[in-house]
Write a protein that holds these residues in place. Structure first.
Motif, short mmCIF file in Angstrom:
data_model
loop_
_atom_site.label_atom_id
_atom_site.label_comp_id
_atom_site.label_asym_id
_atom_site.label_seq_id
_atom_site.Cartn_x
_atom_site.Cartn_y
_atom_site.Cartn_z
N MET A 1 0.84 -1.18 0.00
CA MET A 1 0.00 0.00 0.00
C MET A 1 0.89 1.24 0.00
O MET A 1 1.65 1.47 0.93
CB MET A 1 -0.91 -0.03 1.23
N CYS A 2 0.81 2.02 -1.02
CA CYS A 2 1.65 3.19 -1.20
C CYS A 2 1.37 4.24 -0.12
O CYS A 2 2.29 4.89 0.39
CB CYS A 2 1.43 3.77 -2.59
N LEU A 3 0.13 4.42 0.25
CA LEU A 3 -0.22 5.41 1.26
C LEU A 3 0.48 5.09 2.58
O LEU A 3 1.04 5.98 3.23
CB LEU A 3 -1.73 5.48 1.46
N LEU A 4 0.48 3.84 2.96
CA LEU A 4 1.12 3.44 4.21
C LEU A 4 2.62 3.69 4.14
O LEU A 4 3.23 4.15 5.11
CB LEU A 4 0.81 1.98 4.53
N ASN A 5 3.23 3.40 3.01
CA ASN A 5 4.66 3.69 2.85
C ASN A 5 4.94 5.18 2.99
O ASN A 5 5.91 5.58 3.62
CB ASN A 5 5.16 3.19 1.49
N ASP A 6 4.10 5.99 2.38
CA ASP A 6 4.26 7.45 2.48
C ASP A 6 4.12 7.92 3.93
O ASP A 6 4.86 8.80 4.38
CB ASP A 6 3.24 8.16 1.60
N ILE A 7 3.19 7.33 4.65
CA ILE A 7 3.01 7.67 6.06
C ILE A 7 4.25 7.28 6.85
O ILE A 7 4.75 8.06 7.67
CB ILE A 7 1.75 6.99 6.64
N ASP A 8 4.78 6.10 6.61
CA ASP A 8 5.98 5.65 7.31
C ASP A 8 7.15 6.59 7.08
O ASP A 8 7.89 6.94 8.01
CB ASP A 8 6.36 4.23 6.89
N VAL A 9 7.34 7.02 5.84
CA VAL A 9 8.42 7.97 5.53
C VAL A 9 8.20 9.27 6.28
O VAL A 9 9.13 9.83 6.87
CB VAL A 9 8.50 8.21 4.00
N TYR A 10 6.98 9.76 6.28
CA TYR A 10 6.64 11.00 6.99
C TYR A 10 6.94 10.86 8.48
O TYR A 10 7.52 11.76 9.09
CB TYR A 10 5.17 11.33 6.75
N LEU A 11 6.53 9.74 9.06
CA LEU A 11 6.73 9.53 10.50
C LEU A 11 8.22 9.51 10.84
O LEU A 11 8.64 10.10 11.84
CB LEU A 11 6.06 8.24 10.96
N ARG A 12 9.02 8.83 10.02
CA ARG A 12 10.46 8.78 10.27
C ARG A 12 11.09 10.16 10.11
O ARG A 12 11.94 10.56 10.90
CB ARG A 12 11.14 7.78 9.32
N LEU A 53 0.30 14.75 4.48
CA LEU A 53 1.60 14.33 3.97
C LEU A 53 2.23 15.39 3.07
O LEU A 53 3.47 15.52 3.03
CB LEU A 53 1.47 13.01 3.21
N SER A 54 1.44 16.12 2.34
CA SER A 54 1.98 17.10 1.39
C SER A 54 2.23 18.45 2.03
O SER A 54 2.93 19.29 1.46
CB SER A 54 1.05 17.25 0.20
N ALA A 55 1.67 18.69 3.22
CA ALA A 55 1.87 19.97 3.91
C ALA A 55 3.27 20.01 4.51
O ALA A 55 3.86 18.97 4.82
CB ALA A 55 0.82 20.14 5.00
#
Length: 58
Positions: A1-12, A53-55
């Motif tokens: 799931m791409c959204l979850l990957n994007d969230i993980d990157v954001y969190l890190r 994520l984009s903010a």
């Protein structure tokens, strides 16, 4: 799931906790955990998360 990957990157990158992210994005502290367990986000939820994520992080 791409959204979850994007969230993980954001969190890190930001150091924000999963529960804090979920609460800020959609008022659901279990959001990230539920996505990891297979929750499929609807278009509205996806749009709200993508907006966070984009903010620019504050």
């Amino acid at each position: 799931m791409c959204l979850l990957n994007d969230i993980d990157v954001y969190l890190r990158r930001t150091g924000v906790a999963e529960t804090t992210f979920g609460r800020r994005a959609v008022n659901d502290p279990r959001l990230v955990r539920d996505l990891r367990r297979g929750r499929v986000p609807g278009p509205s939820l996806r749009a709200r998360v993508e907006a966070i994520l984009s903010a620019r992080p504050s």
